[in-house]
Design an enzyme around this catalytic site. Structure first.
Site, PDB file in Angstrom:
ATOM      1  N   ARG B  72      69.912 129.066 -53.359  1.00 22.87           N
ATOM      2  CA  ARG B  72      70.992 129.565 -54.202  1.00 22.87           C
ATOM      3  C   ARG B  72      70.476 130.284 -55.439  1.00 22.87           C
ATOM      4  O   ARG B  72      71.191 131.098 -56.028  1.00 22.87           O
ATOM      5  CB  ARG B  72      71.969 128.437 -54.536  1.00 22.87           C
ATOM      6  CG  ARG B  72      72.782 128.006 -53.302  1.00 22.87           C
ATOM      7  CD  ARG B  72      73.801 126.942 -53.633  1.00 22.87           C
ATOM      8  NE  ARG B  72      73.179 125.655 -53.880  1.00 22.87           N
ATOM      9  CZ  ARG B  72      73.036 124.692 -52.963  1.00 22.87           C
ATOM     10  NH1 ARG B  72      73.498 124.881 -51.741  1.00 22.87           N
ATOM     11  NH2 ARG B  72      72.454 123.561 -53.273  1.00 22.87           N
ATOM     12  N   GLU B 109      65.297 111.869 -54.474  1.00 20.07           N
ATOM     13  CA  GLU B 109      65.817 110.510 -54.541  1.00 20.07           C
ATOM     14  C   GLU B 109      65.116 109.634 -53.511  1.00 20.07           C
ATOM     15  O   GLU B 109      64.752 108.495 -53.777  1.00 20.07           O
ATOM     16  CB  GLU B 109      67.328 110.548 -54.284  1.00 20.07           C
ATOM     17  CG  GLU B 109      68.029 109.252 -54.613  1.00 20.07           C
ATOM     18  CD  GLU B 109      69.532 109.347 -54.360  1.00 20.07           C
ATOM     19  OE1 GLU B 109      70.196 108.330 -54.594  1.00 20.07           O
ATOM     20  OE2 GLU B 109      70.010 110.391 -53.926  1.00 20.07           O
TER      21      GLU B 109
END
Lengths: 162, 291
Positions: B72, B109
């Protein structure tokens, strides 16, 4: 055009990233596309992941069109439509957001390079399925030996360098 | 850090940009409210305003490189690069860039990922801007900063359209690098005064300064003590309970637990990532613009 085409000819592996390092050549590339499409009433520029994302948005902004990313599976959030296409070995899928493009809109499909034409065909089919009219497919580079142009059939293809 | 606090307070363009962003709940997994910028790209005015705000900010900052994070970041970076006359450098996931690359790993994560950049794309001394659509913990942007700094570029700023709430905890963070310097920053945390090198030094002055000098003389230029004074300080520092605590905290930090570091004092309230300023247009959309 000759200037940056010469630059492009020196690129190994048909790698457009070196074009992006040359500000004038990159600017000229975008300007050539914009010049071609500015009077064609294009309201959608669809860019194929990921290198189509580099050329598509500047063209869309200059044309006053919206930019629609065509992505690999599971990258776009929300509701999508999918189109499968064949690779040299196996298949892959391309997705577009539902509602991004309306029926009757005039679209341009952009990618950095056309090889076999598989991804461009999938992108075109996605747009046509929602009722858009694909005006043209546009690429910076063509690999003519892979016959992508034939795979696109009657849909026009515009390429800057081959 | 946020555009509204940095000269664009009340700018109607920011509201238009915020309203063009769509929230998609439970993507990519349950519990996550995904901030979707594709709807921004469909709104020509909002998209143009986004690019214009960044261009106005960076036009006269001597930036010669705009580095966009895949994928993006590719949607915003090239337009900004073209407008400010900079080159565009894509920072990509592994094995996407042909030819010779340098790699930088970063923590997710669960697990790790890697960002790559072409060797030779950026020259030493160039001023760079890093662009991505969104910043959360800053892990990806930190890796991007490290890539550019490894080739000798100076990162002027990191720019994102959206900043998640976690970003407000990014005060004095260092990601996966310079662990001992971070420990020293904690050591200096109890004090109030900034040191020559930017790290806070103890109000007692001599003690902390000596510890820093004696342990890492090749880094710091503070020479307030002699070797005779430095040696006991070094031993005291290396074997102290404080050091042990710092080592444990650092170990836990590299396992992805952000505890104490989020409470570190700020540099004049500015948000920084690896010491680099962060510029963000809008906060995340709430549920009302949900699909």
């Amino acid at each position: 055009m000759v200037y940056w085409a010469y630059n492009l000819a020196g690129i190994m592996f048909h790698d457009i990233t070196t074009l992006l390092l040359d500000t004038r050549a990159f600017r000229d590339t975008i300007d050539l596309f914009v010049e071609r499409y500015k009077d064609k009433d294009i309201s959608v520029v669809a860019g194929v992941e990921a290198r189509g994302f580099i050329f598509g948005p500047p063209i869309a902004l200059a044309l006053g069109a919206k930019f629609v990313p065509m992505r690999k599976p599971k990258k776009l959030p929300g509701e999508v439509i999918s189109e499968e296409y064949s690779l040299e070995y196996g298949t892959d899928k391309m997705e577009m957001h539902v509602g991004a493009v309306q029926a009757g809109e005039r679209a341009l499909v952009i990618d950095d390079l056309i090889a076999t034409g598989g991804t461009l065909c999938a992108a075109m089919r996605l747009l046509e399925r929602v009722g858009a009219h694909v005006v043209e497919c546009a690429c910076v580079i063509e690999l003519p030996e892979l016959k992508g142009r034939e795979r696109l059939g009657e849909k026009p293809l515009f390429v800057l360098v081959n | 850090m946020f555009a509204a606090e940095n000269g664009l307070k009340g700018d109607p363009r920011l509201q238009g940009i915020s309203e063009a962003i769509r929230v998609v709940p439970h993507f990519p997994k349950p519990g996550i409210m995904f901030q979707d910028i594709t709807t921004l790209l469909l709104d020509h005015k909002a998209f143009k305003d986004t690019v214009d705000i960044f261009v106005d900010r960076y036009r006269n900052m001597g930036i010669s490189v705009v580095a966009g994070v895949e994928a993006r970041g590719f949607m915003f970076g090239p337009s900004i690069a073209l407008a400010i006359g900079a080159k565009f450098v894509p920072l990509r996931k592994p094995r996407k860039l042909p030819g010779e690359v340098i790699s930088e790993a970063y923590v997710l994560e669960y697990g790790t990922d890697c960002l790559e950049m072409h060797v030779g794309a950026v020259q030493p001394g160039e001023r760079a801007l890093i662009i991505d659509d969104l910043v959360a913990t800053g892990g990806t942007l930190s890796a991007a900063i490290r890539l550019l700094e490894r080739v000798g570029a100076e990162v002027a700023e990191c720019a994102c359209v959206i900043g998640l709430p976690e970003v407000k905890k990014l005060k004095h963070r260092m990601h996966n690098s310079k662990p001992f310097l971070t420990c020293l920053a904690l050591l200096g945390r109890a004090c109030g005064r900034e040191g020559v090198c930017g790290w806070r030094v103890c109000l007692q002055g001599k003690f902390c300064v000596m510890c820093i000098w004696s342990t890492f003389p090749f880094i710091f230029k503070i020479h307030h003590c002699s070797t005779a004074q430095a040696l006991p300080c070094t031993l005291l520092f290396l074997f102290s309970p404080t050091t042990l605590l710092f080592c444990i905290l650092y170990w836990k930090w590299t396992l992805g637990i952000e505890m104490l570091f989020s409470q570190m004092p700020t540099f004049q309230g500015q948000c920084r990532l690896n010491g680099k300023p962060l510029y963000i247009l809008v906060e995340p959309r709430k549920i009302d613009n949900c699909c």
